[in-house]
Design a protein around this motif. Structure first.
Motif, short mmCIF file in Angstrom:
data_model
loop_
_atom_site.label_atom_id
_atom_site.label_comp_id
_atom_site.label_asym_id
_atom_site.label_seq_id
_atom_site.Cartn_x
_atom_site.Cartn_y
_atom_site.Cartn_z
N GLN A 144 18.98 -10.74 -21.11
CA GLN A 144 18.04 -10.07 -22.18
C GLN A 144 16.83 -9.57 -21.72
O GLN A 144 16.04 -10.20 -20.73
CB GLN A 144 17.71 -11.01 -23.26
N PRO A 145 16.28 -8.53 -21.72
CA PRO A 145 15.12 -7.74 -21.15
C PRO A 145 13.69 -8.72 -21.33
O PRO A 145 13.04 -8.99 -20.15
CB PRO A 145 14.90 -6.17 -21.80
N ALA A 146 13.72 -9.49 -22.32
CA ALA A 146 12.55 -10.31 -22.33
C ALA A 146 12.51 -11.42 -21.67
O ALA A 146 11.50 -12.27 -21.34
CB ALA A 146 12.25 -10.41 -24.07
N LEU A 147 13.68 -11.79 -21.15
CA LEU A 147 13.86 -12.94 -20.34
C LEU A 147 14.23 -12.86 -18.91
O LEU A 147 14.97 -13.61 -18.27
CB LEU A 147 14.97 -13.88 -21.21
N LEU A 148 14.08 -11.39 -18.61
CA LEU A 148 14.64 -11.31 -17.10
C LEU A 148 13.92 -12.25 -16.05
O LEU A 148 12.90 -12.60 -16.23
CB LEU A 148 14.46 -9.88 -16.60
N PRO A 149 14.82 -12.81 -15.03
CA PRO A 149 14.29 -13.49 -14.08
C PRO A 149 13.39 -12.93 -13.07
O PRO A 149 13.31 -11.78 -12.87
CB PRO A 149 15.62 -14.03 -13.24
N LEU A 150 12.42 -13.63 -12.44
CA LEU A 150 11.48 -13.28 -11.62
C LEU A 150 12.20 -13.48 -10.16
O LEU A 150 12.90 -14.42 -10.06
CB LEU A 150 10.07 -13.65 -11.59
N PRO A 151 11.67 -12.69 -9.08
CA PRO A 151 12.27 -12.86 -7.87
C PRO A 151 12.49 -14.27 -7.30
O PRO A 151 13.16 -14.72 -6.69
CB PRO A 151 11.75 -12.02 -6.98
N ASN A 152 11.19 -15.09 -7.82
CA ASN A 152 11.21 -16.53 -7.25
C ASN A 152 12.09 -17.48 -8.12
O ASN A 152 11.87 -18.80 -7.90
CB ASN A 152 9.60 -16.98 -7.27
N GLU A 153 12.61 -17.12 -9.10
CA GLU A 153 13.28 -17.92 -9.99
C GLU A 153 14.86 -17.95 -9.89
O GLU A 153 15.47 -16.82 -9.53
CB GLU A 153 12.99 -17.43 -11.50
N HIS A 154 15.22 -19.20 -9.76
CA HIS A 154 16.64 -19.14 -9.37
C HIS A 154 17.83 -18.89 -10.55
O HIS A 154 17.54 -18.93 -11.65
CB HIS A 154 16.94 -20.84 -9.05
N VAL A 155 18.68 -18.09 -10.13
CA VAL A 155 19.83 -17.54 -10.93
C VAL A 155 21.09 -18.40 -10.56
O VAL A 155 21.59 -18.26 -9.52
CB VAL A 155 20.06 -16.26 -10.96
N VAL A 156 21.75 -18.67 -11.67
CA VAL A 156 23.06 -19.39 -11.56
C VAL A 156 24.12 -18.69 -12.47
O VAL A 156 23.83 -18.16 -13.52
CB VAL A 156 23.09 -20.85 -12.01
N GLU A 157 25.12 -18.28 -11.76
CA GLU A 157 26.43 -17.49 -12.45
C GLU A 157 27.43 -18.65 -12.83
O GLU A 157 27.65 -19.39 -11.69
CB GLU A 157 26.90 -16.39 -11.96
N LYS A 158 27.94 -18.55 -13.90
CA LYS A 158 28.96 -19.54 -14.04
C LYS A 158 30.21 -18.94 -14.84
O LYS A 158 30.02 -17.76 -15.44
CB LYS A 158 28.56 -20.82 -14.97
N ASN A 159 31.42 -19.56 -14.67
CA ASN A 159 32.40 -18.72 -15.55
C ASN A 159 33.26 -20.06 -16.34
O ASN A 159 34.12 -19.62 -16.98
CB ASN A 159 33.19 -18.12 -14.84
N VAL A 160 32.41 -20.97 -16.64
CA VAL A 160 32.88 -22.07 -17.46
C VAL A 160 31.66 -22.48 -18.21
O VAL A 160 30.61 -22.28 -17.83
CB VAL A 160 33.51 -23.32 -16.67
N PRO A 161 31.87 -23.10 -19.26
CA PRO A 161 30.61 -23.76 -20.08
C PRO A 161 29.61 -24.44 -19.37
O PRO A 161 28.32 -24.21 -19.46
CB PRO A 161 31.15 -24.40 -21.26
#
Length: 185
Positions: free
Chosen positions: A70-87
């Protein structure tokens, strides 16, 4: 002692579409945004989790606009992003290792769906020994039929999921208590 890590689960565009269903806690995205701002001001760690479906017809299939944050919650470059395909955000994601390498011991979990990805992730976090907090007013879910076919409201599904977690896998708190927890460190 390291600051608690804010884990924001599945706050993707598709979660706000009418096709997602009847939901509770309409103010949850605003509470999440407030907590995210507080974590950023404090310089505390933030992890953004997003669901990427294996099903090509899903709202959350790779490349779909509804799978984006969501645009209001976009990660900043220094924040970790995890992608998952199970809950569960810990499964096949490297999240546990990422937390351990940084000596992170305390997690504050917000997002969607309370009874699905939030609950699955919080259960694993608690089982792995993290001090785990789930922010009740920073999560939401959808109406769902129970095993007997009785339609349960989103509020009922939310309350039961939180009851499943509280004092077994996590402490269920509100956003004010999450703020206070951050300020202690």
């Amino acid at each position: 002692m390291t600051q608690p890590t804010l884990i924001i689960i599945d706050m993707q565009r598709g979660m706000l579409e009418p096709a997602a269903g009847d939901r509770n806690n309409p103010d949850a995205p605003a509470r999440i945004g407030e907590l995210l701002k507080e974590w950023r001001v404090a310089g505390a760690p933030v992890v953004h989790v997003r669901h990427i479906s294996r099903s090509t017809g899903s709202l959350f299939a790779p490349g779909q606009p509804s799978a984006e944050f969501q645009p209001a919650l976009l990660p900043l470059p220094n924040e970790h992003v995890v992608e998952k395909n199970v809950p569960d955000a810990f499964i096949n994601s490297g999240l546990e290792r990422w937390l351990h390498v940084r000596d992170i011991q305390s997690l504050v979990i917000v997002g969607v769906s309370t009874n699905n990805s939030v609950e699955a992730t919080a259960r694993t976090a608690g089982n792995l020994g993290f001090s785990t907090y789930v922010v009740a007013d920073g999560c939401f879910t959808f109406a769902k039929s129970d095993y007997n076919g009785v339609l349960r409201s989103a509020d009922d599904v939310h309350a039961m999921a939180l009851a499943n977690l509280h004092e077994e896998y996590a402490q269920v708190i509100n956003s004010r208590e999450a703020h206070d927890l951050l300020m202690k460190h």
